[in-house]
Design a protein around this motif. Structure first.
Motif, PDB file in Angstrom:
ATOM      1  N   THR A  69       0.854  -1.176   0.000  1.00 16.31           N
ATOM      2  CA  THR A  69       0.000   0.000   0.000  1.00 16.31           C
ATOM      3  C   THR A  69       0.895   1.231   0.000  1.00 16.31           C
ATOM      4  OG1 THR A  69      -1.694  -1.185   1.247  1.00 16.31           O
ATOM      5  CG2 THR A  69      -1.814   1.229   1.250  1.00 16.31           C
ATOM      6  N   TYR A  70       0.549   2.191  -0.851  1.00 12.54           N
ATOM      7  CA  TYR A  70       1.332   3.409  -1.011  1.00 12.54           C
ATOM      8  C   TYR A  70       0.464   4.622  -0.731  1.00 12.54           C
ATOM      9  CZ  TYR A  70       4.255   0.284  -3.826  1.00 12.54           C
ATOM     10  OH  TYR A  70       5.030  -0.765  -4.267  1.00 12.54           O
ATOM     11  N   SER A  71       1.103   5.715  -0.316  1.00 13.71           N
ATOM     12  CA  SER A  71       0.393   6.984  -0.211  1.00 13.71           C
ATOM     13  C   SER A  71       1.343   8.120  -0.546  1.00 13.71           C
ATOM     14  CB  SER A  71      -0.204   7.180   1.179  1.00 13.71           C
ATOM     15  OG  SER A  71       0.804   7.348   2.144  1.00 13.71           O
ATOM     16  N   LEU A  72       0.780   9.166  -1.105  1.00 14.35           N
ATOM     17  CA  LEU A  72       1.507  10.393  -1.409  1.00 14.35           C
ATOM     18  C   LEU A  72       0.642  11.536  -0.910  1.00 14.35           C
ATOM     19  CD1 LEU A  72       4.076  11.506  -2.894  1.00 14.35           C
ATOM     20  CD2 LEU A  72       2.540  11.937  -4.821  1.00 14.35           C
ATOM     21  N   LYS A  73       1.166  12.279   0.064  1.00 16.93           N
ATOM     22  CA  LYS A  73       0.439  13.401   0.654  1.00 16.93           C
ATOM     23  C   LYS A  73       1.166  14.693   0.292  1.00 16.93           C
ATOM     24  CE  LYS A  73      -1.272  15.294   4.999  1.00 16.93           C
ATOM     25  NZ  LYS A  73      -1.361  15.079   6.456  1.00 16.93           N
ATOM     26  N   ILE A  74       0.417  15.646  -0.251  1.00 17.24           N
ATOM     27  CA  ILE A  74       0.970  16.946  -0.623  1.00 17.24           C
ATOM     28  C   ILE A  74       0.241  17.994   0.213  1.00 17.24           C
ATOM     29  CG2 ILE A  74       1.372  18.582  -2.497  1.00 17.24           C
ATOM     30  CD1 ILE A  74       1.084  16.068  -4.392  1.00 17.24           C
ATOM     31  N   THR A  75       1.021  18.777   0.962  1.00 14.73           N
ATOM     32  CA  THR A  75       0.461  19.757   1.876  1.00 14.73           C
ATOM     33  C   THR A  75       0.990  21.142   1.555  1.00 14.73           C
ATOM     34  OG1 THR A  75       0.420  18.074   3.609  1.00 14.73           O
ATOM     35  CG2 THR A  75       0.213  20.358   4.327  1.00 14.73           C
ATOM     36  N   CYS A  76       0.110  22.126   1.647  1.00 18.74           N
ATOM     37  CA  CYS A  76       0.497  23.533   1.532  1.00 18.74           C
ATOM     38  C   CYS A  76      -0.339  24.295   2.549  1.00 18.74           C
ATOM     39  CB  CYS A  76       0.264  24.062   0.127  1.00 18.74           C
ATOM     40  SG  CYS A  76       0.870  25.753  -0.091  1.00 18.74           S
ATOM     41  N   GLY A  77       0.306  24.716   3.629  1.00 19.24           N
ATOM     42  CA  GLY A  77      -0.439  25.379   4.698  1.00 19.24           C
ATOM     43  C   GLY A  77      -1.445  24.420   5.294  1.00 19.24           C
ATOM     44  N   LEU A  78      -2.702  24.839   5.365  1.00 16.62           N
ATOM     45  CA  LEU A  78      -3.748  23.994   5.931  1.00 16.62           C
ATOM     46  C   LEU A  78      -4.439  23.128   4.884  1.00 16.62           C
ATOM     47  CD1 LEU A  78      -5.367  26.518   8.436  1.00 16.62           C
ATOM     48  CD2 LEU A  78      -3.764  24.672   8.941  1.00 16.62           C
ATOM     49  N   ASN A  79      -4.064  23.281   3.627  1.00 11.75           N
ATOM     50  CA  ASN A  79      -4.652  22.477   2.558  1.00 11.75           C
ATOM     51  C   ASN A  79      -3.768  21.281   2.248  1.00 11.75           C
ATOM     52  OD1 ASN A  79      -6.755  24.301   2.226  1.00 11.75           O
ATOM     53  ND2 ASN A  79      -5.605  25.527   0.760  1.00 11.75           N
ATOM     54  N   SER A  80      -4.400  20.152   1.945  1.00  8.36           N
ATOM     55  CA  SER A  80      -3.628  18.967   1.575  1.00  8.36           C
ATOM     56  C   SER A  80      -4.476  18.045   0.715  1.00  8.36           C
ATOM     57  CB  SER A  80      -3.125  18.218   2.816  1.00  8.36           C
ATOM     58  OG  SER A  80      -4.207  17.668   3.522  1.00  8.36           O
ATOM     59  N   VAL A  81      -3.783  17.149   0.043  1.00 12.58           N
ATOM     60  CA  VAL A  81      -4.423  16.104  -0.737  1.00 12.58           C
ATOM     61  C   VAL A  81      -3.620  14.824  -0.502  1.00 12.58           C
ATOM     62  CG1 VAL A  81      -3.096  16.630  -2.817  1.00 12.58           C
ATOM     63  CG2 VAL A  81      -5.293  15.471  -3.032  1.00 12.58           C
ATOM     64  N   VAL A  82      -4.333  13.698  -0.418  1.00 18.42           N
ATOM     65  CA  VAL A  82      -3.671  12.413  -0.204  1.00 18.42           C
ATOM     66  C   VAL A  82      -4.132  11.451  -1.298  1.00 18.42           C
ATOM     67  CG1 VAL A  82      -3.348  10.446   1.344  1.00 18.42           C
ATOM     68  CG2 VAL A  82      -3.622  12.740   2.303  1.00 18.42           C
ATOM     69  N   TYR A  83      -3.145  10.835  -1.947  1.00 17.70           N
ATOM     70  CA  TYR A  83      -3.418   9.795  -2.933  1.00 17.70           C
ATOM     71  C   TYR A  83      -2.948   8.487  -2.324  1.00 17.70           C
ATOM     72  CZ  TYR A  83      -3.724  13.844  -5.950  1.00 17.70           C
ATOM     73  OH  TYR A  83      -4.066  15.054  -6.485  1.00 17.70           O
ATOM     74  N   LYS A  84      -3.827   7.474  -2.314  1.00 19.89           N
ATOM     75  CA  LYS A  84      -3.468   6.157  -1.791  1.00 19.89           C
ATOM     76  C   LYS A  84      -3.802   5.126  -2.854  1.00 19.89           C
ATOM     77  CE  LYS A  84      -3.894   6.624   3.164  1.00 19.89           C
ATOM     78  NZ  LYS A  84      -4.445   6.042   4.376  1.00 19.89           N
ATOM     79  N   TRP A  85      -2.942   4.109  -2.938  1.00 23.55           N
ATOM     80  CA  TRP A  85      -3.194   3.039  -3.880  1.00 23.55           C
ATOM     81  C   TRP A  85      -2.560   1.753  -3.372  1.00 23.55           C
ATOM     82  CZ3 TRP A  85       0.085   7.049  -4.443  1.00 23.55           C
ATOM     83  CH2 TRP A  85       1.425   6.771  -4.757  1.00 23.55           C
ATOM     84  N   TRP A  86      -3.064   0.665  -3.892  1.00 23.44           N
ATOM     85  CA  TRP A  86      -2.564  -0.652  -3.537  1.00 23.44           C
ATOM     86  C   TRP A  86      -1.885  -1.241  -4.758  1.00 23.44           C
ATOM     87  CZ3 TRP A  86      -3.882  -5.560  -5.404  1.00 23.44           C
ATOM     88  CH2 TRP A  86      -3.342  -6.627  -4.680  1.00 23.44           C
ATOM     89  N   ASP A  87      -0.701  -1.742  -4.546  1.00 22.42           N
ATOM     90  CA  ASP A  87       0.068  -2.510  -5.520  1.00 22.42           C
ATOM     91  C   ASP A  87       0.506  -1.699  -6.735  1.00 22.42           C
ATOM     92  OD1 ASP A  87       1.341  -4.981  -5.890  1.00 22.42           O
ATOM     93  OD2 ASP A  87      -0.164  -5.582  -7.364  1.00 22.42           O
ATOM     94  N   GLU A  88      -0.366  -1.404  -7.679  1.00 20.98           N
ATOM     95  CA  GLU A  88       0.013  -0.697  -8.905  1.00 20.98           C
ATOM     96  C   GLU A  88      -0.528   0.720  -8.892  1.00 20.98           C
ATOM     97  OE1 GLU A  88      -0.533  -1.995 -13.087  1.00 20.98           O
ATOM     98  OE2 GLU A  88      -0.241  -3.974 -12.206  1.00 20.98           O
ATOM     99  N   LEU A  89       0.305   1.662  -9.314  1.00 19.01           N
ATOM    100  CA  LEU A  89      -0.145   3.041  -9.441  1.00 19.01           C
ATOM    101  C   LEU A  89      -1.275   3.090 -10.469  1.00 19.01           C
ATOM    102  CD1 LEU A  89       0.566   5.990  -8.554  1.00 19.01           C
ATOM    103  CD2 LEU A  89       1.970   6.124 -10.603  1.00 19.01           C
ATOM    104  N   PRO A  90      -2.471   3.547 -10.063  1.00 16.81           N
ATOM    105  CA  PRO A  90      -3.577   3.600 -11.031  1.00 16.81           C
ATOM    106  C   PRO A  90      -3.236   4.503 -12.212  1.00 16.81           C
ATOM    107  CG  PRO A  90      -4.360   3.979  -8.787  1.00 16.81           C
ATOM    108  CD  PRO A  90      -2.867   4.003  -8.739  1.00 16.81           C
ATOM    109  N   LYS A  91      -3.751   4.146 -13.373  1.00 14.89           N
ATOM    110  CA  LYS A  91      -3.462   4.956 -14.561  1.00 14.89           C
ATOM    111  C   LYS A  91      -3.944   6.392 -14.368  1.00 14.89           C
ATOM    112  CE  LYS A  91      -7.561   3.609 -17.136  1.00 14.89           C
ATOM    113  NZ  LYS A  91      -8.164   2.344 -17.202  1.00 14.89           N
TER     114      LYS A  91
END
Length: 135
Positions: free
Chosen positions: A87-109
């Motif tokens: 399981t992978y995650s990539l979290k991008i934060t700027c100040g109080l705003n953020s976005v998190v991408y999570k995926w299992w096994d293969e990076l979705p297209k």
């Protein structure tokens, strides 16, 4: 855009494994106008020491952040399920705003544009992307 306010965190954990064995954590952050990447590896990896902090070339980081600012991603990835794997995650934060991408096994297209960012994080952390990020 004031890119020094960005923080990017990549994490992965593979199962089945013991807690703390297979984790990879890479954190890109800015401290005193200098960019750093902090690398934390689970005890199952042979690199020593497991915690490292590397100072980065600011121009390279700014270029990568500029790339991210131009990326458009779908908010609806494909359905996937499984038992063993990573399981992978990539979290991008700027100040109080953020976005998190999570995926299992293969990076979705739908998230393919994030691959360049993940490769850069691995490179900056002195890790072999193809060896440690298999999909």
């Amino acid at each position: 855009m004031c890119s020094t306010n960005y923080n990017i965190e990549f994490k992965s954990v593979s199962l089945p494994s013991c807690r703390g064995e297979t984790e990879i954590e890479l954190t890109l952050s800015n401290d005193d106008s200098k960019w750093y990447i902090l690398r934390r590896l689970g005890f199952g990896y042979s690199k020593e020491p497991t915690n490292n902090r590397f100072e980065l070339n600011s121009e390279e980081v700014e270029e990568m952040i500029k790339h991210l600012s131009n990326v458009s991603l779908s908010v609806l990835p494909e359905w996937v399920e499984g038992l063993d794997g990573t399981t992978y995650s990539l979290k991008i934060t700027c100040g109080l705003n953020s976005v998190v991408y999570k995926w299992w096994d293969e990076l979705p297209k739908e998230y393919k544009a994030l691959e360049r960012v993940i490769e850069k994080l691995f490179s900056w952390a002195d890790l072999d992307f193809k060896e440690m990020y298999e999909y």
